[in-house]
Design an enzyme around this catalytic site. Structure first.
Site, PDB file in Angstrom:
ATOM      1  N   SER A 102       0.868  -1.095  -0.030  1.00  0.00           N
ATOM      2  CA  SER A 102      -0.010  -0.028  -0.003  1.00  0.00           C
ATOM      3  C   SER A 102       0.890   1.338   0.161  1.00  0.00           C
ATOM      4  O   SER A 102       1.456   1.320  -1.017  1.00  0.00           O
ATOM      5  CB  SER A 102      -0.975  -0.033   1.171  1.00  0.00           C
ATOM      6  OG  SER A 102      -2.004   0.986   0.970  1.00  0.00           O
ATOM      7  N   ASP A 160      -9.086  -5.011  -5.946  1.00  0.00           N
ATOM      8  CA  ASP A 160      -8.746  -3.844  -5.061  1.00  0.00           C
ATOM      9  C   ASP A 160      -9.394  -2.572  -5.022  1.00  0.00           C
ATOM     10  O   ASP A 160      -9.344  -1.953  -6.069  1.00  0.00           O
ATOM     11  CB  ASP A 160      -7.159  -3.673  -5.061  1.00  0.00           C
ATOM     12  CG  ASP A 160      -6.725  -2.608  -3.717  1.00  0.00           C
ATOM     13  OD1 ASP A 160      -7.255  -2.220  -3.044  1.00  0.00           O
ATOM     14  OD2 ASP A 160      -5.345  -2.964  -3.580  1.00  0.00           O
TER      15      ASP A 160
END
Length: 732
Positions: A582, A665
């Site tokens: 991330s 995602d």
């Protein structure tokens, strides 16, 4: 600053190109023939600077062209992994070490205890309930029955105050979108209640158990739900037995579409407390709504702004009558606890009841008639508690009483803390890099902790050790990191080493357990975690030093960690790999661009790779508090210098890279990783492989089934095994 020579170049026409805009087809020079990736002529104008974006089409994950590219990329990656004979042994050992019983910290409601349990290799942990500590446990909710492949997960659950009902949130394929359902605890059957279109919120029960508060967004367009920007979160009350269309709107702020709400009830359940966050900014405001009667709450009262005069972090802890206890970093960057009276809430009337110390105060709760604080001392946990005053005294003297320290088992992290305001027991979990979560039962009266549940591993932690070192970053800042390795490891520069980092959003990397890392240690590897600026390990000053125009500090800290490991012969550049997910994926991508000479391999996972467009998708706009935005001219210049997609140089020799993402995602949309991988493959001037592993039916990471997690770990370590030229120990 420590940057590589590989920077963006400007053409005579004033257009800034990334690697993909050049004609060099470097992928054909080495051993790897990558899928063709069309280069469009897309150019954007940012404050007079033109920037090309030739792989814009990869932002659409469902187009026929993108799906074909995904399939071809996965075929190359799968071929690479299948060509590593040792991967099978690694996969088998991962299965073995993952296969152990584990429990989370129980939550008590009246005489019922709720907890999650996994027998070992279940895709999702199962929620159990038992009546009394000596009662017989029974299955209340088994997420593994919701989907055969484990891709439907329970992302959270909250038992009602008396333990009669359970509200639980269901997420499909790792999506941030959740659906709340309600289960009757006695029968184990679901009620008809279903609440949809929830993100970043869970249910908050009223004391009477007749309903709960929650925050939701408008229903998204079905075709763009995975990418659509979400704003305007509203707060509702749902009454059990009614449809969602009948839910009562409690509060909305159309003038503040970027506010994200966090809800809680006061200790006595009289007040609904609303915390408003501007995206991911840890600074917030606090409001409250007087429900007047906890046993029969009324929703007629107005929402009152309690704290909003000065920008800072404010965490509502609990109350004693009209006195609210709040954790804040206002005038205390490492945190303090203040008491304020609703009758005179101005800052001038606040009383500091837990002053700032050398530790970073990260959280606080009220259990067993005491206020518990959770702090970090050099990035590992410390817990203390204080006696609360009686209600009759608190209004005139809110000071806390005796302090007791909770003696944790060692250098590690608190992994959960639970209790009830008036009970005589508190449960907490503790873990380290070498030991999984053990659950303890704590008696606040005697200060004694007893092991409640402790897992057994097929692993001998006594053969390994964790130590903490401090190194100096580029600007002289001292940065800590944890190094875990086999005892007696010879520091000769030949040890394969995996360096992990994050450095953002006020998130602290404290010692945590993963069976995956045990396998890496058994393979002969060293595992290192650096506590970079941008995190919350040392308070708000540490966090701010790694944000916006100072984001380069994070990359310098990570580079400094790598240089320390090489200089002190823990490893060498040919044996060093870096990893992060991330915001940590951004970290790895940026550092690979800036210092490709320093590493042998990089694994960026679900990374924010296009720093000019991240705010245009789903919840990306909320990250501008940490990153800034390309919409701002000055911040654009800073972002352009660090954006992984825009700082790839054609013909440079990049380390072996395994990009990891998931096609569902909806937090960091996969287009980030797709564009980065395509550009890096086109630019690679060396022979090291540039792979992308694209998980299907998965999201940002939360709720991922165990089988997928293990497969992913086997590919990760298979990749590192080959790239770092490792050999499995004879005992493996």
């Amino acid at each position: 600053m420590l940057r590589s020579k590989i920077l963006l170049a400007a053409s005579v026409t004033g257009i800034i190109f990334n690697a993909a805009s050049q004609d060099l087809e470097a992928q054909n020079k080495g051993a790897y023939k990558y899928p063709d990736a069309r280069k469009s002529d897309q150019v954007d104008d940012y404050h007079g600077t033109k920037v090309s974006d030739p792989y814009r089409w990869l932002e659409d994950p469902d187009s026929e062209e993108t799906r074909k590219w995904i399939a071809e990329q996965n075929k190359i990656s799968e071929s690479f992994f299948s060509g590593i004979p040792e991967r099978a042994k690694i996969r088998t050992r991962l299965d073995s070490l993952w296969n152990f019983e584990r429990y989370d910290v129980p939550v008590k409601r009246e005489n019922r205890y709720f907890y999650s349990y996994n027998s070992g290799l279940l895709n999702q942990s199962v929620l159990y309930v038992q009546d009394g500590l000596d009662g017989t446990a029974r299955v209340l909710l088994d997420p593994n029955t919701l989907a055969s492949d484990g891709t439907v997960a329970v992302s959270g659950s909250v038992a009602s105050p008396k333990g009669n009902l359970l509200a639980y949130s269901v997420a499909v394929s790792g999506s941030d979108w959740t659906e709340v359902r309600v289960r009757d605890v006695a029968s184990g059957k679901d009620l008809a209640d279903t609440i949809r279109w929830i993100k970043f919120s869970g249910p908050t029960w009223t004391k009477d158990e007749k309903g709960f508060f929650y925050a939701r967004y408008d229903e998204p367009d079905a075709q763009t739900a995975l990418q659509q920007v979400v704003r305007n979160q509203r707060i509702y009350y749902h009454r059990i037995g009614t449809s969602q269309s009948e839910d009562i709107l409690i509060h909305e702020r159309a003038d503040r579409p970027d506010w994200i709400w966090s809800l809680s009830l006061s200790t006595d359940a009289r007040y609904l407390v609303l915390s408003a966050y501007k995206g991911s900014d840890p600074n917030n405001l606090i409001f409250y709504k007087d429900l007047q009667n906890a046993d029969a709450p009324s929703f007629d009262g107005k929402v009152v702004e309690l704290i909003g005069a000065k920008e800072a972090e404010y965490e509502f802890i609990g109350n004693v009558g009209s006195v609210f206890y709040v954790r804040t970093n206002l005038d205390a960057p490492r945190g303090r606890v203040v008491a304020l009276n609703l009758a005179k809430p101005d800052i001038a009337n606040w009383t500091t009841v837990v002053p700032q110390s050398d530790e970073a105060l990260r959280g606080a709760s009220i259990f067993a008639r005491r206020l518990f604080t959770v702090s970090l001392y050099n990035a590992h946990s410390a817990v203390a508690s204080y006696a609360l005053p009686e209600e009759s005294v608190a209004a005139t003297n809110p000071a806390l009483g005796e302090k007791k320290s909770l003696n944790l088992p060692g250098l590690g992290s608190l992994a959960g803390l639970s209790g009830r305001p008036n009970d005589n027991e508190v449960f907490y979990g503790f873990m380290s890099y070498l030991s999984p979560v053990s659950v303890y039962r704590y008696d606040p009266n005697t200060g004694e902790s007893k092991v409640f549940r402790s897992p057994k591993l097929k692993f001998d932690p006594s053969q390994f050790e964790t130590k903490q070192v401090f190194y100096t970053s580029k600007d002289g800042t001292k940065v800590p990191m944890f190094i875990t390795m086999k005892k007696g490891t010879v520091l000769d520069g030949n040890n394969p080493t995996l360096l992990y980092g994050y450095g953002g959003f006020n998130i602290s990397l404290t010692p945590s357990f993963s069976p995956r890392n045990l396998v890496w240690l058994e393979m002969g590897g060293i595992y290192v975690v650096a506590n970079l600026r941008g995190g919350g390990e040392f308070g708000s000053d540490w966090h701010r030093a790694g944000t916006k125009l100072q984001k380069q500090n994070v990359f310098d800290d990570f580079i400094g960690a790598a240089e320390y490991l090489v200089k002190n012969k823990y490893t060498s550049t040919s044996k060093l790999a870096i990893n992060g997910g991330s915001n940590g994926g951004l970290l790895v991508g940026a550092v690979l661009n800036q210092r490709p000479d320093l590493f042998a391999a990089g694994i960026p996972e679900v990374g924010v790779m296009d720093m000019l467009r991240f705010q245009k998708f789903t919840i990306g706009w909320a990250w501008t508090s940490d990153y800034g935005s390309s919409d701002d001219a000055e911040q654009f210049k800073s972002l352009l210098k660090i954006s992984p997609v825009h700082n790839i140089a054609v013909g440079a020799k990049y380390p072996a890279t395994m990009v990891m993402t998931a096609d569902h995602d909806d937090r960091v949309v996969p287009g980030h990783s797709f564009k980065y991988a395509a550009a890096l493959q086109a630019a690679q001037g060396g022979d090291a492989p540039i792979l992308i592993r694209i998980e299907t039916k998965a999201g940002h990471g939360a709720g991922k089934p165990t089988s997928k997690v293990i497969d992913e770990a086997a590919d990760r370590f298979g990749f590192l095994f080959k790239i770092l030229n490792m050999k499995l120990p004879a005992s493996f």
